[in-house]
Design a protein around this motif. Sequence first.
Motif, PDB file in Angstrom:
ATOM      1  N   MET A  99       0.851  -1.207   0.000  1.00  0.00           N
ATOM      2  CA  MET A  99       0.000   0.000   0.000  1.00  0.00           C
ATOM      3  C   MET A  99       0.883   1.251   0.000  1.00  0.00           C
ATOM      4  N   ASN A 100       0.570   2.188  -0.869  1.00  0.00           N
ATOM      5  CA  ASN A 100       1.354   3.427  -0.952  1.00  0.00           C
ATOM      6  C   ASN A 100       0.835   4.421   0.083  1.00  0.00           C
ATOM      7  N   THR A 101       1.689   4.733   1.051  1.00  0.00           N
ATOM      8  CA  THR A 101       1.277   5.660   2.119  1.00  0.00           C
ATOM      9  C   THR A 101       1.746   7.079   1.864  1.00  0.00           C
ATOM     10  N   ASP A 102       2.382   7.304   0.690  1.00  0.00           N
ATOM     11  CA  ASP A 102       2.849   8.675   0.388  1.00  0.00           C
ATOM     12  C   ASP A 102       1.642   9.601   0.274  1.00  0.00           C
ATOM     13  N   THR A 103       1.780  10.749   0.849  1.00  0.00           N
ATOM     14  CA  THR A 103       0.711  11.752   0.733  1.00  0.00           C
ATOM     15  C   THR A 103       1.278  13.023   0.135  1.00  0.00           C
ATOM     16  N   GLN A 104       0.488  13.629  -0.708  1.00  0.00           N
ATOM     17  CA  GLN A 104       0.899  14.896  -1.300  1.00  0.00           C
ATOM     18  C   GLN A 104       0.692  16.023  -0.287  1.00  0.00           C
ATOM     19  N   PRO A 105       1.631  16.959  -0.193  1.00  0.00           N
ATOM     20  CA  PRO A 105       1.426  18.084   0.728  1.00  0.00           C
ATOM     21  C   PRO A 105       0.204  18.894   0.318  1.00  0.00           C
ATOM     22  N   ALA A 106      -0.572  19.266   1.317  1.00  0.00           N
ATOM     23  CA  ALA A 106      -1.782  20.044   1.029  1.00  0.00           C
ATOM     24  C   ALA A 106      -1.396  21.397   0.446  1.00  0.00           C
ATOM     25  N   GLU A 107      -2.097  21.793  -0.597  1.00  0.00           N
ATOM     26  CA  GLU A 107      -1.822  23.084  -1.218  1.00  0.00           C
ATOM     27  C   GLU A 107      -2.279  24.201  -0.292  1.00  0.00           C
ATOM     28  N   ALA A 108      -1.392  25.201  -0.112  1.00  0.00           N
ATOM     29  CA  ALA A 108      -1.720  26.304   0.796  1.00  0.00           C
ATOM     30  C   ALA A 108      -2.940  27.058   0.282  1.00  0.00           C
ATOM     31  N   ALA A 109      -3.837  27.363   1.190  1.00  0.00           N
ATOM     32  CA  ALA A 109      -5.039  28.112   0.818  1.00  0.00           C
ATOM     33  C   ALA A 109      -4.662  29.526   0.407  1.00  0.00           C
ATOM     34  N   PHE A 110      -5.380  30.061  -0.589  1.00  0.00           N
ATOM     35  CA  PHE A 110      -5.129  31.437  -1.027  1.00  0.00           C
ATOM     36  C   PHE A 110      -5.633  32.397   0.045  1.00  0.00           C
ATOM     37  N   ARG A 111      -4.890  33.459   0.252  1.00  0.00           N
ATOM     38  CA  ARG A 111      -5.253  34.445   1.280  1.00  0.00           C
ATOM     39  C   ARG A 111      -5.402  35.822   0.647  1.00  0.00           C
ATOM     40  N   THR A 112      -6.398  36.559   1.101  1.00  0.00           N
ATOM     41  CA  THR A 112      -6.658  37.910   0.600  1.00  0.00           C
ATOM     42  C   THR A 112      -7.062  38.798   1.774  1.00  0.00           C
ATOM     43  N   GLY A 113      -6.491  39.999   1.828  1.00  0.00           N
ATOM     44  CA  GLY A 113      -6.872  40.879   2.927  1.00  0.00           C
ATOM     45  C   GLY A 113      -6.471  42.320   2.703  1.00  0.00           C
ATOM     46  N   PHE A 114      -7.082  43.184   3.507  1.00  0.00           N
ATOM     47  CA  PHE A 114      -6.778  44.618   3.480  1.00  0.00           C
ATOM     48  C   PHE A 114      -5.685  44.915   4.499  1.00  0.00           C
ATOM     49  N   VAL A 115      -4.705  45.687   4.060  1.00  0.00           N
ATOM     50  CA  VAL A 115      -3.575  46.037   4.919  1.00  0.00           C
ATOM     51  C   VAL A 115      -3.422  47.556   4.944  1.00  0.00           C
ATOM     52  N   ALA A 116      -3.488  48.152   6.138  1.00  0.00           N
ATOM     53  CA  ALA A 116      -3.294  49.602   6.280  1.00  0.00           C
ATOM     54  C   ALA A 116      -1.826  49.890   6.526  1.00  0.00           C
ATOM     55  N   ILE A 117      -1.333  50.921   5.869  1.00  0.00           N
ATOM     56  CA  ILE A 117       0.042  51.384   6.093  1.00  0.00           C
ATOM     57  C   ILE A 117      -0.069  52.711   6.835  1.00  0.00           C
ATOM     58  N   VAL A 118       0.329  52.740   8.112  1.00  0.00           N
ATOM     59  CA  VAL A 118       0.139  53.935   8.931  1.00  0.00           C
ATOM     60  C   VAL A 118       1.437  54.359   9.592  1.00  0.00           C
ATOM     61  N   GLY A 119       1.473  55.605  10.014  1.00  0.00           N
ATOM     62  CA  GLY A 119       2.632  56.159  10.693  1.00  0.00           C
ATOM     63  C   GLY A 119       2.567  57.668  10.659  1.00  0.00           C
ATOM     64  N   ARG A 120       3.429  58.295  11.403  1.00  0.00           N
ATOM     65  CA  ARG A 120       3.475  59.762  11.383  1.00  0.00           C
ATOM     66  C   ARG A 120       3.942  60.230   9.999  1.00  0.00           C
ATOM     67  N   PRO A 121       3.785  61.526   9.694  1.00  0.00           N
ATOM     68  CA  PRO A 121       4.224  62.013   8.386  1.00  0.00           C
ATOM     69  C   PRO A 121       5.706  61.758   8.139  1.00  0.00           C
ATOM     70  N   ASN A 122       6.031  61.453   6.890  1.00  0.00           N
ATOM     71  CA  ASN A 122       7.412  61.366   6.405  1.00  0.00           C
ATOM     72  C   ASN A 122       8.227  60.192   6.937  1.00  0.00           C
ATOM     73  N   VAL A 123       7.572  59.103   7.347  1.00  0.00           N
ATOM     74  CA  VAL A 123       8.343  57.912   7.733  1.00  0.00           C
ATOM     75  C   VAL A 123       8.593  56.993   6.529  1.00  0.00           C
ATOM     76  N   GLY A 124       7.977  57.318   5.375  1.00  0.00           N
ATOM     77  CA  GLY A 124       8.218  56.528   4.171  1.00  0.00           C
ATOM     78  C   GLY A 124       7.087  55.597   3.791  1.00  0.00           C
ATOM     79  N   LYS A 125       5.855  55.940   4.194  1.00  0.00           N
ATOM     80  CA  LYS A 125       4.719  55.069   3.903  1.00  0.00           C
ATOM     81  C   LYS A 125       4.459  54.950   2.393  1.00  0.00           C
ATOM     82  N   SER A 126       4.457  56.075   1.700  1.00  0.00           N
ATOM     83  CA  SER A 126       4.184  56.046   0.263  1.00  0.00           C
ATOM     84  C   SER A 126       5.314  55.352  -0.495  1.00  0.00           C
ATOM     85  N   THR A 127       6.555  55.577  -0.063  1.00  0.00           N
ATOM     86  CA  THR A 127       7.697  54.899  -0.686  1.00  0.00           C
ATOM     87  C   THR A 127       7.565  53.391  -0.509  1.00  0.00           C
ATOM     88  N   LEU A 128       7.132  52.968   0.683  1.00  0.00           N
ATOM     89  CA  LEU A 128       6.945  51.539   0.940  1.00  0.00           C
ATOM     90  C   LEU A 128       5.844  50.975   0.052  1.00  0.00           C
TER      91      LEU A 128
END
Length: 302
Positions: free
Chosen positions: A1-30
Amino acid sequence: MNTDTQPAEAAFRTGFVAIVGRPNVGKSTLLNRLIGQKISIVSSKAQTTRHRVTGILTEENAQFVFVDTPGFQTQHRNALNRSMNRTVSQVLSDVDLVFFVVEAGRFGEDDAKVLEVMPADAKVILVINKVDQLKDKATLLPFIDKLRQERDFVEIVPLSAERGANVQALIGAATPLLPEGAPMYEEDEITDRSERFLASEFLREKLFRLLGDELPYGIAVEIEKFETEGRLRRIYAAVIVDKASHKGIVIGKGGEKLKRISSEARVELEKLFDGKVFLEVWVKVKSGWADDERALKSLGYD
């Protein structure tokens, strides 16, 4: 019996990410570095970013929808600043993850005030930007230890947005923190902002860059007409200033300043839109616009 198992494919992830900080720390450049293309304007002047700018990055197993917020204003001087701060607070309550950007070696009262507005249950990655500018690299670890006392960050990532150093590590750290879900945008989309909005932002950046210390505080851009004919775009824009005396500053001697601002903005817009651009720019006076809620709404501020 073949007990080899294929690794489960990682689920796709989607989300909103806020980039925050005081003025001029480089948020827009990032943001621009993460997206791989310039969509958010960059300047050494405070308050360059006034609107939410959404950037989209699609990786093999994740899609990030980035929200670049205005730098949080600690002095509520007028309706414009209050509008900008409302935007920051609204964004933080409506995202899956926060990138809190600070400047390497500096954490002041203004940084602490931004941290205070973050919800207690928010997942926050501390992004320490401009590490390439640290004169003494040995100070970085003590600086990180100090910031660990401020909040229980889910990750801490030092990087240089300007040089692109360690930015991929930030994406790697953030990916498993996004919720599982299908992508919201097509793979080749990089922003949900309209061409009209991007035109106003790129023109405003040239005003910030080329006027330098002469830049009037109360200045904005209004696109009065945007026409597309095949690959040609005809853009008619008004630069809004607060006082009649500011009009001459923007126009310059013999109109040379405004001519250069328009020319450089046109060149960048042609690269962005991959087509010819006809850009006509003039200056209008709207006294008190930065402290007038109705004027702010007419110029596109929430």
